[in-house]
Design a protein around this motif. Structure first.
Motif, PDB file in Angstrom:
ATOM      1  N   LEU A  30      11.970  -2.638   8.402  1.00 52.76           N
ATOM      2  CA  LEU A  30      10.886  -3.463   8.936  1.00 52.76           C
ATOM      3  C   LEU A  30      10.374  -4.424   7.869  1.00 52.76           C
ATOM      4  CD1 LEU A  30       8.839  -4.142  11.175  1.00 52.76           C
ATOM      5  CD2 LEU A  30       7.392  -2.326  10.274  1.00 52.76           C
ATOM      6  N   ALA A  31      10.202  -3.896   6.648  1.00 50.19           N
ATOM      7  CA  ALA A  31       9.693  -4.737   5.562  1.00 50.19           C
ATOM      8  C   ALA A  31      10.644  -5.899   5.297  1.00 50.19           C
ATOM      9  CB  ALA A  31       9.519  -3.898   4.302  1.00 50.19           C
TER      10      ALA A  31
ATOM     11  N   SER B 118       1.656  11.034   7.864  1.00 49.66           N
ATOM     12  CA  SER B 118       1.371  10.053   8.908  1.00 49.66           C
ATOM     13  C   SER B 118       1.815   8.653   8.532  1.00 49.66           C
ATOM     14  CB  SER B 118      -0.125  10.064   9.252  1.00 49.66           C
ATOM     15  OG  SER B 118      -0.830   9.122   8.473  1.00 49.66           O
ATOM     16  N   ALA B 119       2.257   8.469   7.280  1.00 43.54           N
ATOM     17  CA  ALA B 119       2.562   7.105   6.823  1.00 43.54           C
ATOM     18  C   ALA B 119       3.872   6.568   7.394  1.00 43.54           C
ATOM     19  CB  ALA B 119       2.608   7.061   5.304  1.00 43.54           C
ATOM     20  N   LEU B 120       4.738   7.472   7.889  1.00 40.41           N
ATOM     21  CA  LEU B 120       6.006   7.026   8.466  1.00 40.41           C
ATOM     22  C   LEU B 120       5.988   7.329   9.955  1.00 40.41           C
ATOM     23  CD1 LEU B 120       8.418   8.458   5.758  1.00 40.41           C
ATOM     24  CD2 LEU B 120       7.673   6.101   6.002  1.00 40.41           C
ATOM     25  N   ASN B 121       6.458   6.369  10.749  1.00 37.39           N
ATOM     26  CA  ASN B 121       6.477   6.551  12.195  1.00 37.39           C
ATOM     27  C   ASN B 121       7.433   7.684  12.563  1.00 37.39           C
ATOM     28  OD1 ASN B 121       6.579   6.319  14.973  1.00 37.39           O
ATOM     29  ND2 ASN B 121       6.504   4.087  14.919  1.00 37.39           N
ATOM     30  N   PRO B 122       6.904   8.754  13.192  1.00 35.58           N
ATOM     31  CA  PRO B 122       7.756   9.913  13.488  1.00 35.58           C
ATOM     32  C   PRO B 122       8.896   9.601  14.453  1.00 35.58           C
ATOM     33  CG  PRO B 122       5.609  10.128  14.545  1.00 35.58           C
ATOM     34  CD  PRO B 122       5.518   8.961  13.614  1.00 35.58           C
ATOM     35  N   ARG B 123       8.782   8.506  15.212  1.00 40.06           N
ATOM     36  CA  ARG B 123       9.788   8.179  16.228  1.00 40.06           C
ATOM     37  C   ARG B 123      10.866   7.247  15.697  1.00 40.06           C
ATOM     38  NH1 ARG B 123       9.830  11.229  20.828  1.00 40.06           N
ATOM     39  NH2 ARG B 123       7.947  12.420  20.510  1.00 40.06           N
ATOM     40  N   ARG B 124      10.757   6.831  14.424  1.00 40.17           N
ATOM     41  CA  ARG B 124      11.753   5.909  13.907  1.00 40.17           C
ATOM     42  C   ARG B 124      12.388   6.531  12.671  1.00 40.17           C
ATOM     43  NH1 ARG B 124       9.851   0.201  13.304  1.00 40.17           N
ATOM     44  NH2 ARG B 124      11.759  -0.170  14.432  1.00 40.17           N
TER      45      ARG B 124
ATOM     46  N   GLN C 291      -0.053   5.161   0.895  1.00 41.62           N
ATOM     47  CA  GLN C 291      -1.193   5.897   1.430  1.00 41.62           C
ATOM     48  C   GLN C 291      -1.234   7.330   0.920  1.00 41.62           C
ATOM     49  OE1 GLN C 291      -1.717   5.231   5.743  1.00 41.62           O
ATOM     50  NE2 GLN C 291       0.040   3.885   5.565  1.00 41.62           N
TER      51      GLN C 291
ATOM     52  N   VAL D 270      10.536  -8.370   8.447  1.00 39.47           N
ATOM     53  CA  VAL D 270       9.306  -9.156   8.585  1.00 39.47           C
ATOM     54  C   VAL D 270       9.313 -10.314   7.594  1.00 39.47           C
ATOM     55  CG1 VAL D 270       6.818  -9.106   8.161  1.00 39.47           C
ATOM     56  CG2 VAL D 270       7.875  -7.344   9.559  1.00 39.47           C
TER      57      VAL D 270
ATOM     58  N   LEU E 254       0.832  -1.200   0.000  1.00 36.73           N
ATOM     59  CA  LEU E 254       0.000   0.000   0.000  1.00 36.73           C
ATOM     60  C   LEU E 254       0.867   1.250   0.000  1.00 36.73           C
ATOM     61  CD1 LEU E 254      -2.731   1.576   0.748  1.00 36.73           C
ATOM     62  CD2 LEU E 254      -2.091   1.143   3.111  1.00 36.73           C
TER      63      LEU E 254
ATOM     64  N   ARG F 150       9.121   1.614   0.615  1.00 32.27           N
ATOM     65  CA  ARG F 150       8.686   0.595   1.570  1.00 32.27           C
ATOM     66  C   ARG F 150       7.771  -0.429   0.889  1.00 32.27           C
ATOM     67  NH1 ARG F 150       5.873   2.743   6.835  1.00 32.27           N
ATOM     68  NH2 ARG F 150       4.486   3.634   5.276  1.00 32.27           N
TER      69      ARG F 150
END
Lengths: 270, 277
Positions: free
Chosen positions: A108-109, A94-100, A89, A112, A87, A158
């Motif tokens: 992560l991809a 908001s699609a990327l974690n602001p803390r990482r 978006q 996993v 996906l 990603r």
């Protein structure tokens, strides 16, 4: 079409129950061939995003089935189904974690789905960034240090990371500036051709459709009105609703074109 | 972290808070070195010097059995801080996990966990702690247990609300679509975004835990003598007011300064970290 890559057969999705029941999608059937870009258009509330979420397996259809490459997708997706459908978006903020870091989000991809040897994954992340036209050292940056267009490129990287053959693009350019929009569209189009990707491209912007899509599916209030090749649909829309959508696209007339040229040269506007 | 400290020190009020907190923490850590009568933290009796007003030898006076009040207050800080740290170290992980799981999974799990939390929240904290202490022996360990039991639901509620908001963010959807597990999404994607709010609340709560623990021992339900405790010192001295004012004023002031300090720092952190919940 021999065996469609993605096939949606008689899908219905209902939210809520009793008096509050809302039919978001009803009796929708459509096919997407491998390597094709199908544009899904319609106003908000037409069921476009519901369709995307059903394909992605966020929630199951209330009735009907979704087939990928000849096999039915189960309600509870297995890891290989997750890997096959990715996906991009609408909102890159908001699609990327602001803390990482950007790199961590991409990794992560790879982690996993256990793609490539563990030691080579950081290099893989940099390669992915370069493939979407960003410098590899962006991996160390926080998403907040990137512009909207750059973040959207990371989100595309990603989606590419797990080598998914099918991408659901949920209005990927509508939150971007016009100039950035064109570049991101170009990137998506190039990637599709290079990698033979299949797109379900959700948009409300018909000028985008004309540029990147092969076929169009028009939705209105949860129903599929018509599908057809882009050129055919623009030339001879079967439904009044499709005609009104096309009519709503701002058209550049020869007079207007000349006017724009004068403005661009710094001449008077009138 | 470094940036946060710089901003904290630039504002006079929060700098004062940092100063208070640093004083309390350092004196608790270095109690053995800075205190004039280290042996007075235990059951020592010195009737020659009992109930003395502040003097050069005893800067805060002596208590009813002649122990140096200043020494006892510094050691009481040590006990109070230890209590606060242990309580939060147990209550925060429990509350955070309950909140994350309830907020992320939703459905029946959410219903059960949050109703349980509501039950705890509906009992006035001091009453809950008092009833636990009433059933159990009033020891330091049980005191921690009682305060922990009343503390975790606040974190469950805070993290639950944060998780509910974060769950709607695109990065959570992206991780799910990638196939990341639930535990990963909860603890590695959502939790880091809740940390500023949690840290802020912990700072504020260190002061409140000290206050609640003091209230419990004021009522005779907390730390037992001869272990020094600010709350029981205030209680013991209250009968002798106003004549032997130092018995209550100095321990009371000690509570005030610690709670005030942690509150100033907590409030400043809330603004700096943007954790307005």
């Amino acid at each position: 079409m021999a065996t469609p890559f993605l096939s949606i057969e008689g899908v219905r999705r209902v939210f809520g129950s009793g008096a509050g029941e809302v039919v978001a999608l009803d009796g929708v059937s459509l096919q997407v061939a491998r390597g094709e870009c199908l544009a899904v258009v319609g106003e908000s509330g037409s069921g476009k995003t519901t369709l995307a979420n059903l394909i992605l397996g966020i929630y199951p259809p209330s009735a009907g089935r979704i087939m990928l490459d000849g096999a039915e997708l189960p309600a509870r997706r297995r890891i290989e189904h997750r890997r096959a459908i990715q996906l991009v978006q609408q909102n890159p903020l908001s699609a990327l974690n602001p803390r990482r870091s950007v790199g961590a989000s991409l990794r992560l991809a790879l982690d996993v789905h256990a793609i490539g040897p563990r030691a080579g994954r950081d290099a893989h992340v940099r390669r992915l960034l370069e493939e979407v036209g960003l410098p590899g050292e962006f991996a160390r940056r926080a998403p907040a240090a990137l512009s909207g267009g750059q973040r959207q490129r990371v989100a595309i990287a990603r989606a590419l990371a797990c080598e998914a053959p099918l991408l659901v693009l949920d209005e990927p350019t509508s939150a971007l500036d016009v100039l950035v929009q064109a570049r991101v569209l170009r990137l998506l189009d190039d990637l599709r051709r290079q990698r033979g990707l299949t797109y379900v491209f959700i948009t409300h912007d018909l000028s985008v459709v004309r540029n990147v899509a092969d076929r169009v599916a028009v939705f209105e209030r949860g129903r599929l009105l018509e599908t057809g090749p882009v050129a055919q649909l623009f030339a001879a829309p079967a439904h009044a609703y499709t005609r009104s959508l096309i009519a709503a696209v701002p058209v550049v007339t020869p007079e207007e074109d000349a006017l724009r040229a004068r403005i661009a040269q710094g001449g008077p506007a009138s | 972290m470094k940036r946060t400290l710089v901003i904290l020190l630039r504002n006079p009020l929060s700098a004062f808070g940092v100063l208070l907190v640093a004083t309390v923490v350092l004196s608790a850590l270095l109690a053995d070195v800075i205190v004039p009568f280290p042996e007075h933290r235990g059951a020592v009796v010195d009737f020659a010097n009992f109930n003395q007003p502040p003097s050069a030898q005893h800067p805060m006076g002596t208590d009813l059995v002649g122990r140096d009040l200043f020494s006892r207050i510094v050691y009481a800080y040590r006990i109070s801080l230890l209590l606060g740290v242990v309580v939060l170290a147990i209550a925060v992980p429990i509350g955070v996990t309950v909140g994350l799981v309830a907020g992320y999974l939703g459905g029946r799990v959410e219903y059960v966990l949050m109703r349980l939390t509501d039950v705890f929240l509906s009992i006035p904290p001091l009453v809950l702690a008092m009833s636990i202490m009433g059933v159990l022996e009033p020891t330091l360990i049980n005191g921690m247990l009682a305060v922990t039991a009343m503390w975790w639901p606040w974190y469950a509620r805070l993290v639950y609300n944060l998780t509910r908001a974060e769950r709607e963010e695109g990065y959570v959807l992206a991780a799910e679509v990638l196939g990341a597990g639930r535990v990963w999404v909860m603890f590695r994607e959502i939790l880091p975004n809740c940390v500023p709010s949690i840290v802020t609340k912990m700072t504020l709560d260190l002061g409140f835990v000290i206050l609640i623990a003091s209230s419990l021992s004021f009522l005779g339900l907390g730390v037992q003598p001869p272990t020094p405790d600010l709350g029981s010192m205030v209680a013991d001295g209250a009968t002798y007011l106003p004549d032997s004012w130092w018995l209550t004023v100095f321990p009371g002031l000690a509570i005030l300064l610690a709670v005030f300090g942690f509150n100033l720092v907590g409030d400043a952190l809330r603004e700096i970290l943007g954790a307005d919940q």
